[in-house]
Design a protein around this motif. Structure first.
Motif, PDB file in Angstrom:
ATOM      1  N   ILE A   6       0.894  -0.978   0.204  1.00  0.00           N
ATOM      2  CA  ILE A   6      -0.112   0.441  -0.143  1.00  0.00           C
ATOM      3  C   ILE A   6       0.767   1.758  -0.022  1.00  0.00           C
ATOM      4  CG2 ILE A   6      -2.004   1.420   1.320  1.00  0.00           C
ATOM      5  CD1 ILE A   6      -2.635  -1.404   1.967  1.00  0.00           C
ATOM      6  N   VAL A   7       0.951   1.832  -1.001  1.00  0.00           N
ATOM      7  CA  VAL A   7       1.359   3.265  -0.978  1.00  0.00           C
ATOM      8  C   VAL A   7       0.526   4.442  -1.029  1.00  0.00           C
ATOM      9  CG1 VAL A   7       3.103   4.437  -2.793  1.00  0.00           C
ATOM     10  CG2 VAL A   7       2.822   2.185  -2.879  1.00  0.00           C
ATOM     11  N   ASP A   8       0.940   5.167   0.185  1.00  0.00           N
ATOM     12  CA  ASP A   8      -0.172   6.882   0.426  1.00  0.00           C
ATOM     13  C   ASP A   8       0.101   7.822   1.391  1.00  0.00           C
ATOM     14  OD1 ASP A   8      -2.616   8.624   1.013  1.00  0.00           O
ATOM     15  OD2 ASP A   8      -3.384   7.037   0.196  1.00  0.00           O
ATOM     16  N   ASP A   9       0.994   8.410   1.030  1.00  0.00           N
ATOM     17  CA  ASP A   9       1.415   9.673   2.025  1.00  0.00           C
ATOM     18  C   ASP A   9       0.435  10.079   2.819  1.00  0.00           C
ATOM     19  OD1 ASP A   9      -1.127  10.573   0.437  1.00  0.00           O
ATOM     20  OD2 ASP A   9       0.408  13.171   0.719  1.00  0.00           O
ATOM     21  N   ALA A  10      -0.946   9.550   3.366  1.00  0.00           N
ATOM     22  CA  ALA A  10      -2.016   9.467   4.797  1.00  0.00           C
ATOM     23  C   ALA A  10      -1.923   7.771   5.137  1.00  0.00           C
ATOM     24  CB  ALA A  10      -3.253  10.140   4.562  1.00  0.00           C
ATOM     25  N   LYS A  11      -1.573   8.525   6.390  1.00  0.00           N
ATOM     26  CA  LYS A  11      -1.008   7.064   7.025  1.00  0.00           C
ATOM     27  C   LYS A  11      -2.944   6.388   7.729  1.00  0.00           C
ATOM     28  CE  LYS A  11       0.497   4.828  11.419  1.00  0.00           C
ATOM     29  NZ  LYS A  11       0.438   3.351  10.598  1.00  0.00           N
ATOM     30  N   GLY A  30       3.208  -5.031   3.283  1.00  0.00           N
ATOM     31  CA  GLY A  30       4.359  -3.196   3.173  1.00  0.00           C
ATOM     32  C   GLY A  30       3.653  -2.365   2.817  1.00  0.00           C
ATOM     33  N   GLU A  31       3.848  -1.019   3.349  1.00  0.00           N
ATOM     34  CA  GLU A  31       3.266   0.198   3.070  1.00  0.00           C
ATOM     35  C   GLU A  31       4.690   0.831   2.515  1.00  0.00           C
ATOM     36  OE1 GLU A  31       1.292   1.669   5.956  1.00  0.00           O
ATOM     37  OE2 GLU A  31      -0.022  -0.377   6.435  1.00  0.00           O
ATOM     38  N   ALA A  32       3.990   2.276   2.051  1.00  0.00           N
ATOM     39  CA  ALA A  32       5.528   3.198   1.562  1.00  0.00           C
ATOM     40  C   ALA A  32       4.082   4.480   1.736  1.00  0.00           C
ATOM     41  CB  ALA A  32       6.173   3.095   0.334  1.00  0.00           C
ATOM     42  N   GLU A  33       5.260   6.039   1.930  1.00  0.00           N
ATOM     43  CA  GLU A  33       4.608   6.966   2.349  1.00  0.00           C
ATOM     44  C   GLU A  33       4.670   7.980   0.508  1.00  0.00           C
ATOM     45  OE1 GLU A  33       6.519   9.890   5.767  1.00  0.00           O
ATOM     46  OE2 GLU A  33       4.693   8.187   6.266  1.00  0.00           O
TER      47      GLU A  33
END
Length: 119
Positions: A6-11, A30-33
């Protein structure tokens, strides 16, 4: 069950989407911002699918899609956009994203997009 990055700048958005995906029996690995982190995470994790926000700091989602799909032509990426970002969605599809979902996320639409993109 698919492995998903998941890639999003908002947690909050990452958390919302992660909960939805896990409810649909997928595994968030995984997650990326931002786009740079997305590329690094993709290289490390090689997930089945990526949900990619468009508007992020450092590197936007369109640029990240281009880099990932140039290195990994079989990458499956779904663009996530806010209403009114049709032009950006088209750029994402041109960069080889496979589908798009609009925020706020609708579980049925998320599931449909995943089903379309993954075999």
């Amino acid at each position: 069950m698919a492995t998903i990055l998941i890639v999003d700048d908002a947690k909050f958005m990452r958390l919302t989407l992660a909960n939805m995906l896990e409810k649909l029996e997928h595994k968030v690995i995984g997650e990326a911002e931002n786009g740079r982190q997305a590329i690094e995470q993709y290289r490390d994790l090689q997930p089945d699918l990526v949900t990619m926000d468009i508007t992020m700091p450092e590197m936007n989602g369109i640029e990240a899609v281009s880099v990932i799909t140039s290195e990994f032509p079989d990458a499956k990426i779904i663009i996530c956009s806010a209403m009114g970002q049709q032009r950006m969605v088209m750029e994402g599809i041109e960069a080889d994203a496979k589908d798009f979902i609009v925020k706020p996320f609708d579980e049925t639409r998320v599931n449909e997009a995943i089903r379309r993109v993954l075999p």
